[in-house]
Scaffold this motif. Structure first.
Motif, PDB file in Angstrom:
ATOM      1  N   LEU A  77      65.785 -29.442  -4.823  1.00  0.00           N
ATOM      2  CA  LEU A  77      66.383 -28.627  -3.763  1.00  0.00           C
ATOM      3  C   LEU A  77      67.662 -29.305  -3.267  1.00  0.00           C
ATOM      4  CD1 LEU A  77      66.252 -26.329  -1.635  1.00  0.00           C
ATOM      5  CD2 LEU A  77      64.851 -27.877  -0.239  1.00  0.00           C
ATOM      6  N   VAL A  78      68.724 -28.533  -3.179  1.00  0.00           N
ATOM      7  CA  VAL A  78      69.995 -29.074  -2.717  1.00  0.00           C
ATOM      8  C   VAL A  78      70.666 -28.034  -1.829  1.00  0.00           C
ATOM      9  CG1 VAL A  78      71.250 -28.249  -4.757  1.00  0.00           C
ATOM     10  CG2 VAL A  78      72.135 -30.197  -3.462  1.00  0.00           C
ATOM     11  N   GLN A  79      71.435 -28.499  -0.875  1.00  0.00           N
ATOM     12  CA  GLN A  79      72.148 -27.578   0.015  1.00  0.00           C
ATOM     13  C   GLN A  79      73.393 -27.017  -0.668  1.00  0.00           C
ATOM     14  OE1 GLN A  79      72.975 -29.680   3.683  1.00  0.00           O
ATOM     15  NE2 GLN A  79      70.943 -29.222   4.502  1.00  0.00           N
ATOM     16  N   PRO A  80      73.832 -25.860  -0.255  1.00  0.00           N
ATOM     17  CA  PRO A  80      75.082 -25.315  -0.801  1.00  0.00           C
ATOM     18  C   PRO A  80      76.228 -26.315  -0.652  1.00  0.00           C
ATOM     19  CG  PRO A  80      73.942 -23.649   0.464  1.00  0.00           C
ATOM     20  CD  PRO A  80      73.186 -24.929   0.694  1.00  0.00           C
ATOM     21  N   SER A  98      79.505 -28.606  -6.326  1.00  0.00           N
ATOM     22  CA  SER A  98      79.805 -27.417  -5.520  1.00  0.00           C
ATOM     23  C   SER A  98      78.777 -26.317  -5.762  1.00  0.00           C
ATOM     24  CB  SER A  98      81.209 -26.905  -5.840  1.00  0.00           C
ATOM     25  OG  SER A  98      82.180 -27.896  -5.595  1.00  0.00           O
ATOM     26  N   LEU A  99      77.531 -26.689  -5.680  1.00  0.00           N
ATOM     27  CA  LEU A  99      76.458 -25.753  -6.003  1.00  0.00           C
ATOM     28  C   LEU A  99      76.388 -24.612  -4.998  1.00  0.00           C
ATOM     29  CD1 LEU A  99      73.847 -28.316  -7.238  1.00  0.00           C
ATOM     30  CD2 LEU A  99      74.662 -26.346  -8.544  1.00  0.00           C
ATOM     31  N   ASP A 100      76.047 -23.467  -5.504  1.00  0.00           N
ATOM     32  CA  ASP A 100      75.983 -22.219  -4.735  1.00  0.00           C
ATOM     33  C   ASP A 100      74.575 -21.636  -4.888  1.00  0.00           C
ATOM     34  OD1 ASP A 100      77.854 -19.833  -3.620  1.00  0.00           O
ATOM     35  OD2 ASP A 100      76.320 -19.008  -4.962  1.00  0.00           O
ATOM     36  N   PRO A 101      74.092 -20.898  -3.910  1.00  0.00           N
ATOM     37  CA  PRO A 101      72.768 -20.275  -4.070  1.00  0.00           C
ATOM     38  C   PRO A 101      72.638 -19.459  -5.361  1.00  0.00           C
ATOM     39  CG  PRO A 101      73.447 -20.132  -1.791  1.00  0.00           C
ATOM     40  CD  PRO A 101      74.610 -20.713  -2.542  1.00  0.00           C
ATOM     41  N   GLU A 102      73.736 -18.932  -5.872  1.00  0.00           N
ATOM     42  CA  GLU A 102      73.681 -18.187  -7.137  1.00  0.00           C
ATOM     43  C   GLU A 102      73.326 -19.088  -8.324  1.00  0.00           C
ATOM     44  OE1 GLU A 102      73.906 -14.618  -5.685  1.00  0.00           O
ATOM     45  OE2 GLU A 102      74.254 -14.804  -7.848  1.00  0.00           O
ATOM     46  N   ASP A 103      73.437 -20.395  -8.147  1.00  0.00           N
ATOM     47  CA  ASP A 103      73.073 -21.329  -9.217  1.00  0.00           C
ATOM     48  C   ASP A 103      71.582 -21.608  -9.263  1.00  0.00           C
ATOM     49  OD1 ASP A 103      76.038 -23.063  -8.298  1.00  0.00           O
ATOM     50  OD2 ASP A 103      75.778 -21.777 -10.060  1.00  0.00           O
ATOM     51  N   THR A 104      70.842 -21.079  -8.321  1.00  0.00           N
ATOM     52  CA  THR A 104      69.389 -21.264  -8.312  1.00  0.00           C
ATOM     53  C   THR A 104      68.777 -20.643  -9.553  1.00  0.00           C
ATOM     54  OG1 THR A 104      69.272 -21.299  -5.899  1.00  0.00           O
ATOM     55  CG2 THR A 104      67.263 -20.687  -7.091  1.00  0.00           C
ATOM     56  N   ALA A 105      68.026 -21.455 -10.286  1.00  0.00           N
ATOM     57  CA  ALA A 105      67.434 -21.011 -11.552  1.00  0.00           C
ATOM     58  C   ALA A 105      66.582 -22.130 -12.129  1.00  0.00           C
ATOM     59  CB  ALA A 105      68.524 -20.641 -12.555  1.00  0.00           C
TER      60      ALA A 105
END
Length: 120
Positions: free
Chosen positions: A11-14, A84-91
């Protein structure tokens, strides 16, 4: 015969970063192409990045500049640095490898997957 073991998800923050690793073991003579794929609920598994044994890389267009793939041939390991992770990278992220085995057969292997969740 061959195992690909992924690690580094979580788990990582945006806006944060993660580094995934995938190590191959077993009756391996050589690993040629290696890559990372990802799959989120309701979507097909898709290529994130791939790298040849010589280090040539390919990226999904939407991920260029944020993700970097690299490998250590001596360790049969591939890495994915994700910035620069984004919630769209959740997978779920899967490692893939094109392996030359000790019996000189060539086969494709997949790791078990590691969950990456980007959320505040």
């Amino acid at each position: 015969q061959v195992q690909l073991v992924e690690s580094g998800g979580g788990l990582v923050q945006p806006g944060g970063s993660l580094r995934l690793s995938c190590a191959g073991s077993g009756n391996i003579v050589r690993i040629d192409a290696m890559g990372w794929y990802r799959q989120s609920p309701g979507k097909q598994r898709s290529l994130v990045a791939a790298i040849t044994r010589g280090g040539s890389t390919t990226y999904a267009d939407s991920l260029k500049g944020r993700f970097t793939i690299s490998r250590d041939n001596a360790k049969n390991t591939v890495y994915l640095q994700m910035n620069s992770l984004d919630p769209e990278d959740t997978a779920v992220y899967y490692c893939n490898a094109d392996v030359l085995l000790a019996d000189w057969q060539r086969r494709e292997y997949w790791g078990q997957g590691t969950q990456v969740t980007v959320s505040s």
